[in-house]
Design an enzyme around this catalytic site. Structure first.
Site, short mmCIF file in Angstrom:
data_model
loop_
_atom_site.label_atom_id
_atom_site.label_comp_id
_atom_site.label_asym_id
_atom_site.label_seq_id
_atom_site.Cartn_x
_atom_site.Cartn_y
_atom_site.Cartn_z
N CYS A 128 0.83 -1.21 0.00
CA CYS A 128 0.00 0.00 0.00
C CYS A 128 0.86 1.26 0.00
O CYS A 128 1.97 1.27 0.52
CB CYS A 128 -0.87 0.04 1.24
SG CYS A 128 -1.92 -1.38 1.42
N ARG A 135 5.34 0.20 -5.92
CA ARG A 135 5.30 -0.60 -4.69
C ARG A 135 4.37 -1.79 -4.84
O ARG A 135 4.42 -2.71 -4.03
CB ARG A 135 4.81 0.28 -3.53
CG ARG A 135 5.76 1.41 -3.19
CD ARG A 135 5.12 2.38 -2.25
NE ARG A 135 4.87 1.80 -0.95
CZ ARG A 135 5.66 1.95 0.10
NH1 ARG A 135 6.74 2.65 0.00
NH2 ARG A 135 5.36 1.40 1.26
N TRP A 139 -2.97 -2.54 -1.54
CA TRP A 139 -2.57 -3.92 -1.86
C TRP A 139 -3.36 -4.78 -0.90
O TRP A 139 -3.15 -4.74 0.32
CB TRP A 139 -1.07 -4.06 -1.63
CG TRP A 139 -0.45 -5.32 -2.15
CD1 TRP A 139 -0.04 -5.57 -3.42
CD2 TRP A 139 -0.12 -6.49 -1.39
NE1 TRP A 139 0.51 -6.82 -3.51
CE2 TRP A 139 0.47 -7.42 -2.27
CE3 TRP A 139 -0.28 -6.86 -0.06
CZ2 TRP A 139 0.92 -8.67 -1.87
CZ3 TRP A 139 0.16 -8.12 0.34
CH2 TRP A 139 0.75 -9.00 -0.56
N ASN A 185 -1.94 2.24 5.77
CA ASN A 185 -1.05 1.14 5.41
C ASN A 185 -0.85 0.29 6.65
O ASN A 185 -0.72 0.84 7.74
CB ASN A 185 0.34 1.66 4.99
CG ASN A 185 0.32 2.30 3.63
OD1 ASN A 185 -0.70 2.33 2.96
ND2 ASN A 185 1.47 2.84 3.23
N GLY A 186 -0.76 -1.02 6.48
CA GLY A 186 -0.52 -1.89 7.64
C GLY A 186 -1.77 -2.68 7.97
O GLY A 186 -2.72 -2.73 7.18
N GLU A 198 19.71 -16.42 -6.81
CA GLU A 198 19.24 -15.08 -7.16
C GLU A 198 18.72 -15.06 -8.60
O GLU A 198 17.67 -14.46 -8.88
CB GLU A 198 20.37 -14.07 -6.94
CG GLU A 198 20.09 -12.64 -7.40
CD GLU A 198 18.86 -12.00 -6.78
OE1 GLU A 198 18.28 -12.56 -5.84
OE2 GLU A 198 18.43 -10.94 -7.27
N LYS A 235 14.87 -14.11 -9.74
CA LYS A 235 14.57 -13.06 -10.74
C LYS A 235 13.65 -13.63 -11.81
O LYS A 235 12.67 -13.02 -12.20
CB LYS A 235 15.84 -12.54 -11.43
CG LYS A 235 16.74 -11.62 -10.68
CD LYS A 235 16.19 -10.27 -10.38
CE LYS A 235 15.44 -10.27 -9.09
NZ LYS A 235 16.15 -10.07 -7.87
N GLU A 246 10.06 -14.39 -10.47
CA GLU A 246 9.20 -13.28 -10.04
C GLU A 246 8.67 -12.41 -11.17
O GLU A 246 7.58 -11.88 -11.07
CB GLU A 246 9.85 -12.44 -8.93
CG GLU A 246 10.96 -11.52 -9.34
CD GLU A 246 11.43 -10.65 -8.16
OE1 GLU A 246 12.63 -10.43 -8.07
OE2 GLU A 246 10.61 -10.20 -7.35
N HIS A 263 22.25 -36.03 -6.19
CA HIS A 263 21.43 -36.50 -5.06
C HIS A 263 19.94 -36.37 -5.35
O HIS A 263 19.14 -36.37 -4.42
CB HIS A 263 21.82 -35.75 -3.79
CG HIS A 263 23.25 -35.96 -3.39
ND1 HIS A 263 23.74 -37.18 -3.00
CD2 HIS A 263 24.31 -35.12 -3.38
CE1 HIS A 263 25.04 -37.07 -2.74
NE2 HIS A 263 25.41 -35.82 -2.98
N LYS A 322 6.86 -4.12 -4.04
CA LYS A 322 8.27 -3.75 -3.87
C LYS A 322 8.68 -3.83 -2.41
O LYS A 322 9.73 -4.33 -2.07
CB LYS A 322 8.48 -2.32 -4.41
CG LYS A 322 9.91 -1.83 -4.31
CD LYS A 322 10.82 -2.62 -5.22
CE LYS A 322 12.27 -2.22 -5.10
NZ LYS A 322 13.16 -3.25 -5.66
C1 AGP Z 1 13.62 -9.08 -5.08
O1 AGP Z 1 13.65 -9.13 -6.45
C2 AGP Z 1 12.35 -9.26 -4.48
N1 AGP Z 1 11.38 -8.38 -4.99
C3 AGP Z 1 12.28 -9.53 -2.98
O2 AGP Z 1 12.79 -10.81 -2.81
C4 AGP Z 1 13.02 -8.58 -2.01
O3 AGP Z 1 14.39 -8.69 -2.17
C5 AGP Z 1 12.60 -8.95 -0.58
O4 AGP Z 1 11.22 -8.73 -0.43
C6 AGP Z 1 13.37 -8.17 0.46
O5 AGP Z 1 13.14 -6.80 0.33
P1 AGP Z 1 14.08 -5.74 1.05
O6 AGP Z 1 15.44 -5.90 0.48
O7 AGP Z 1 13.45 -4.42 0.74
O8 AGP Z 1 14.07 -6.07 2.51
#
Ligand code: AGP
Length: 702
Positions: free
Chosen positions: A2, A33, A88, A115-116, A572, A576, A579, A595, A697
């Site tokens: 949000c 976000r 959100w 928010n929250g 990583e 990527k 997501e 394994h 985000k």
């Molecule tokens: C990364 O591509 C993601 N969107 C997600 O994993 C992100 O890194 C994670 O939510 C942690 O966020 P932060 O670094 O703002 O704490």
């Protein structure tokens, strides 16, 4: 997640059209976000009238709705308060009704954006329903709006000002909030308050402010409304109503004080504009003067002044909040010539890694100075262990650097996913150093883990991108990674900057060790070249696009193999890809192949192997051979001219060649082809790169 945006103008004439476009532009800046609906509240045509507009989908939809309402956009307001929100969904599906602002009643006496999550909303809702309030949404937020009206009516005879009323409301709320309240009873005013959810206030005045801080105002007599948690574990809601909400606020009549910062020389009220937001990116185009609220601050904006109140005074608490100057530039949050923020951020990495190192590494003397850690370096060196805590990509940056931190510091390192660390209630001791890595500095799981470690007396260190964020403020010390604003939901430049910041931390911690000098110098020399090497890797963009187009775009699944330093890169890369392209992908430790994972390998499954040269290279070569022996046809990320498999039969192997650097920095270069691959997979599949489905985000809920 949000987003909140509010705008207050005082003695600055704005017509309704201008106010609406300020709100809509503010919301657009928060779009990255992640959200599913949006809404806004502005003053109506008559006194005591408020218009609320809400729409599902992008802010564009809200804009269309607003434009279709035939509002009188030329109507001028000399002073006005407005609030807006991107939602959100957590409680209740995305719908116009569930979107914010929420209202206290059909005449909109109080309107709220939030928010929250209010965790005791069911109890509050039951109480309010018993008092005759009719709820219209499935949200937790609606109870705050109704609670405002309930408390207002109960205390009508007291002539409470808006902040006094807010205090009575807030003591009843449990959970997390960033909150704006607007009311027809307090025209032109706004309450902005936070607990565990970020909120900042941008200030714009023609004349220079008299002070660069705002005093915190404490009540003469503390508000002692009965808390639903502290005193009554299972309170009867009626009891809360009678003892809590009805409890007299104070023995004295609180007065309107004048804020020293906003006091004009001649006593004439000063025209002012205030931009309240959950994120600096929506404020920076209006003003760079901002004040970050702290948890439990209640900001009251009225008559061109900003006041900060608190319900109670606590020992050691700061009595001022500084008005800071944002360093962010508007162009940093614009796409420029790029199609997507993610693409821009991938291509910014040659500069962002320099910004991470700027002023911290002296490449001539081969020394590293981290100002934010210097007072604590000795304490960290003496710690029994270092616990690194993070989520998602930030967690991967911890995994990627764990070996070098351990090697240089000789302190045992534990790397923890914040949610799992908390689920296990893992033991933490006073002689532990806990390092929290976060781009946003607001991730709820990481924040809770930080609070958990602070409570246990450990030293806490923040490695954070967002200046002024909760993690950067609640840790004892830390390093800002200075990657610049990251807008794309998929984290790219923050990863490489976190990586380098953590390597710098290892270098700073080990600069008292003579035996490590040669290794440290080798790494510092590697860092000196890293930016230009990133530029070289970025030249693979066309080749990667072609590779994705010809053989990956229609695949369902993809494996990434790596070991040692490159295991984190594999994880990583897989994150990527899933997501933003929604393709199943898995990062696998190459040593684990035999394994179980080998069973998946055939001529169809795309496999990418991170096969750059380091001490584990021979073992990676053997994994590549195992894959080839099962008819697999891997794509290899390897160093220039260093093909891991050179048999003639394997000439058809596809490679992406990257420059060689020191083993512990190779992951910075190797991750970039994977970032580009995920980008092209998403683009070529027609996905929304910057706003992937279901993701946000900044993950501010547990
Ligand atoms: C990364 O591509 C993601 N969107 C997600 O994993 C992100 O890194 C994670 O939510 C942690 O966020 P932060 O670094 O703002 O704490």
């Amino acid at each position: 997640m949000c987003g909140i945006f509010g705008y207050v103008n005082y003695l600055v004439e704005k017509n309704r059209g201008e106010i609406l476009s300020t709100l809509l532009e503010g919301l657009k800046r928060l779009e990255y976000r992640g959200y599913d609906s949006s809404g806004l509240a502005i003053d109506g045509d008559k006194p005591n009238e408020v218009f609320i507009e809400k729409a599902v989908g992008k802010v564009k939809e809200l804009e269309k709705l607003v434009n279709s309402q035939n509002l009188d956009t030329s109507k001028v307001f000399e002073s006005h308060s407005a609030i807006a929100h991107t939602r959100w969904a957590t409680h209740g599906a995305p719908s116009p009704l569930n979107a914010h602002p929420h209202r206290s009643d059909p005449t909109h006496e109080f309107v709220i954006v939030h928010n929250g999550i209010v965790t005791n909303f069911r109890e509050l809702k039951a109480l309010l329903m018993s008092k005759g309030f009719v709820f219209e949404t499935e949200t937790d937020t609606e109870c705050i709006a109704k609670l405002c009206k309930y408390v207002y009516e109960l205390n009508k005879h007291r002539n409470l000002d808006f902040s006094q009323l807010a205090k009575l409301v807030l003591v009843e709320l449990q959970g997390a909030y960033g909150l704006l309240i607007k009311s027809v009873h307090y025209p032109g005013e706004v309450i902005a308050t936070r607990k565990g959810s970020p909120l900042l206030i941008g200030v714009k005045t023609d004349k220079k402010l008299k002070m660069d801080f705002v005093d915190v105002e404490f009540p003469d007599i503390t508000v002692e409304a009965v808390s639903t948690t502290d005193t009554l574990p299972n309170p009867s809601l009626l009891q809360v109503a009678n003892n809590g909400l009805l409890n007299p606020l104070m023995g004295s009549d609180l007065r309107h004080s004048q804020s020293r910062a906003f006091m004009s020389e001649d006593g004439v009220p000063m025209p002012a504009e205030f931009f309240i937001a959950s994120d600096a990116s929506s404020v920076v185009e209006h003003t760079k003067k901002v004040l970050f609220l702290e948890d439990d601050d209640i900001a009251h904006i009225y008559d061109g002044e900003l006041h900060i109140h608190r319900v109670r005074r606590q020992d050691g608490q700061s009595t001022t909040r500084s008005i800071q100057t944002l360093e962010m530039e508007l162009n940093e949050i614009m796409k420029g010539n790029y199609d997507h923020f993610m693409q821009k951020e991938i291509f910014e990495q040659p500069e962002s890694v320099i910004n991470t190192m700027r002023g911290r590494i002296d490449f001539d003397t081969k020394t590293v100075t981290l100002g934010g850690l210097s007072a604590y370096i000795q304490t960290i060196r003496r710690s029994r262990r270092i616990i690194m805590v993070a989520c998602g990509t930030s967690y991967h940056s911890c995994l990627a650097t764990r070996t070098i931190i351990e090697e240089l510091t000789e302190i045992p390192i534990v790397v923890e996913l914040a949610s799992d660390f908390l689920d296990r209630r893992s033991p933490v001791f006073r002689d532990d150093t806990c390092v929290f890595v976060s781009q946003s500095g607001e991730t709820a799981d990481s924040m809770l883990a930080l609070q958990y470690c602070n409570e246990r007396g450990a030293l806490t260190v923040g490695i954070v991108n967002t200046v002024g964020s909760s993690i950067s403020r609640q840790t004892h010390c830390g390093v800002h990674i200075n990657a610049g604003p990251e807008i794309g939901v998929a984290s790219t430049k923050a990863y490489t900057s976190q990586y380098i910041a953590l390597v710098m931390m290892a270098l700073a911690l080990s600069d008292d060790s003579i035996s490590k000098t040669a290794r440290r110098h080798e790494i510092i020399d590697g860092l000196a070249k890293i930016s230009s090497q990133i530029k070289t890797v970025l030249q693979l963009d066309d080749k990667i696009k072609q590779m994705v187009t010809s053989e990956l775009v229609s695949q369902k699944s993809l494996l990434l193999l790596g070991r040692g330093y490159q295991f984190a890169t594999a994880l990583e890369g897989a994150l990527k890809i899933k997501e933003i392209s929604y393709m199943h992908s898995e990062g696998v430790l190459a040593g684990e192949l035999k394994h179980g994972v080998l069973a998946l390998v055939d001529e169809d499954l795309p496999i990418i192997v991170l096969a750059t040269k380091d001490s584990l290279f021979p073992k990676v070569v053997s994994s590549v051979e195992q894959v080839i022996a099962r008819k697999g046809n891997p794509i290899l990320i390897c160093n220039e001219g260093e093909h891991p498999v050179s048999r003639p039969a394997d000439k058809s192997l596809r490679t992406l060649e990257v420059p060689a650097t020191v083993d512990c920095l190779q992951g910075v270069l190797n991750v970039i082809p994977l970032q580009l691959m995920s980008y092209w997979l998403a683009v070529l599949n027609g996905h929304n790169v910057d706003y992937p489905r279901n993701l946000a985000k900044s993950v501010t809920v547990e």
